[in-house]
Design an enzyme around this catalytic site. Sequence first.
Site, mmCIF file in Angstrom:
data_model
loop_
_atom_site.group_PDB
_atom_site.id
_atom_site.type_symbol
_atom_site.label_atom_id
_atom_site.label_comp_id
_atom_site.label_asym_id
_atom_site.label_seq_id
_atom_site.Cartn_x
_atom_site.Cartn_y
_atom_site.Cartn_z
ATOM 1 N N HIS A 1 -3.648 4.440 5.197
ATOM 2 C CA HIS A 1 -3.511 4.432 3.741
ATOM 3 C C HIS A 1 -3.715 5.842 3.176
ATOM 4 O O HIS A 1 -4.488 6.642 3.718
ATOM 5 C CB HIS A 1 -4.551 3.504 3.105
ATOM 6 N N HIS B 1 3.083 -5.452 3.908
ATOM 7 C CA HIS B 1 2.490 -6.071 5.089
ATOM 8 C C HIS B 1 2.860 -7.547 5.182
ATOM 9 O O HIS B 1 3.271 -8.173 4.201
ATOM 10 C CB HIS B 1 0.968 -5.916 5.052
ATOM 11 N N ASP C 1 -4.481 2.126 -2.286
ATOM 12 C CA ASP C 1 -4.619 0.674 -2.358
ATOM 13 C C ASP C 1 -3.919 0.138 -3.602
ATOM 14 O O ASP C 1 -4.121 0.651 -4.714
ATOM 15 C CB ASP C 1 -6.105 0.275 -2.402
ATOM 16 N N HIS D 1 0.979 4.781 1.936
ATOM 17 C CA HIS D 1 0.482 5.363 3.183
ATOM 18 C C HIS D 1 0.628 6.885 3.168
ATOM 19 O O HIS D 1 1.381 7.447 2.375
ATOM 20 C CB HIS D 1 1.187 4.736 4.380
ATOM 21 N N HIS E 1 -11.741 1.257 2.132
ATOM 22 C CA HIS E 1 -10.621 0.430 1.670
ATOM 23 C C HIS E 1 -11.117 -0.733 0.813
ATOM 24 O O HIS E 1 -12.150 -1.333 1.080
ATOM 25 C CB HIS E 1 -9.835 -0.148 2.843
ATOM 26 N N ARG F 1 3.089 -4.372 9.543
ATOM 27 C CA ARG F 1 3.891 -3.680 8.525
ATOM 28 C C ARG F 1 5.335 -4.170 8.658
ATOM 29 O O ARG F 1 5.970 -3.971 9.680
ATOM 30 C CB ARG F 1 3.809 -2.169 8.741
ATOM 31 N N HIS G 1 0.812 -1.211 0.000
ATOM 32 C CA HIS G 1 0.000 0.000 0.000
ATOM 33 C C HIS G 1 0.853 1.272 0.000
ATOM 34 O O HIS G 1 2.012 1.241 0.404
ATOM 35 C CB HIS G 1 -0.914 0.044 1.238
ATOM 36 N N HIS H 1 -9.220 2.991 -1.656
ATOM 37 C CA HIS H 1 -8.347 4.122 -1.339
ATOM 38 C C HIS H 1 -7.455 4.405 -2.548
ATOM 39 O O HIS H 1 -7.124 3.492 -3.315
ATOM 40 C CB HIS H 1 -7.423 3.787 -0.158
#
Length: 205
Positions: free
Chosen positions: A118, A180, A138, A102, A126, A197, A100, A135
């Site tokens: 995000h 992740h 994403d 952020h 999401h 993460r 993702h 998002h």
Amino acid sequence: MNRLTKLISVLLVAIFLTACGTNNEEETDTQNQENTSSESNPNQEEQTVETNATAEEEVLVSLKNAEDMLVGTATLTERDSGVSIHLEGENLPPGTHGFHIHETGVCEPPEFASAGDHYNPTGAKHGFDHPEGPHAGDLENIIVSDDGTVNVEVIADMVTLEQGAENTLLTDEGTALIIHSGADDYISQPSGDAGDRIACGVIGE
């Protein structure tokens, strides 16, 4: 009278020649100015081309894990379809991982909570499978091989690298790329139930 007439004629001829010379000089100066202007145009065109070329400028992102070890490099490039993210990584856990963008360009190990949520400038939900998503940050899941390497390209079609533009990744707060520990299910809130993460890299650092 004859002498006076001749003198007047000589003066008129002299005045005429002087006027012609002045006009020729003015025409020459005008031509020189035009030539100088035309010679400068190619440089202006080159500058325009160089300015337009910045739309293809690449942004490199170094991703590090919780032990502050470099585990990946992402190359971000502006495309007509959005921002291309080419990720090359190693020493990562094999399997499928959420990936993702952020909202904050700060990567403080070991949890990388400093990168915030995000990137979501549109206020969406999401997930690609959510009716009110996704998002802007994403991205598709990535798959790490058994040897811990990954080489993949994904497209972030809702963002740009143009500074000052809507949904730009180069914000005042900065943005970050996060890998992740688990897969993103593309629907759970707020981050697809993708787990911890495990790697982080600041965009535009």
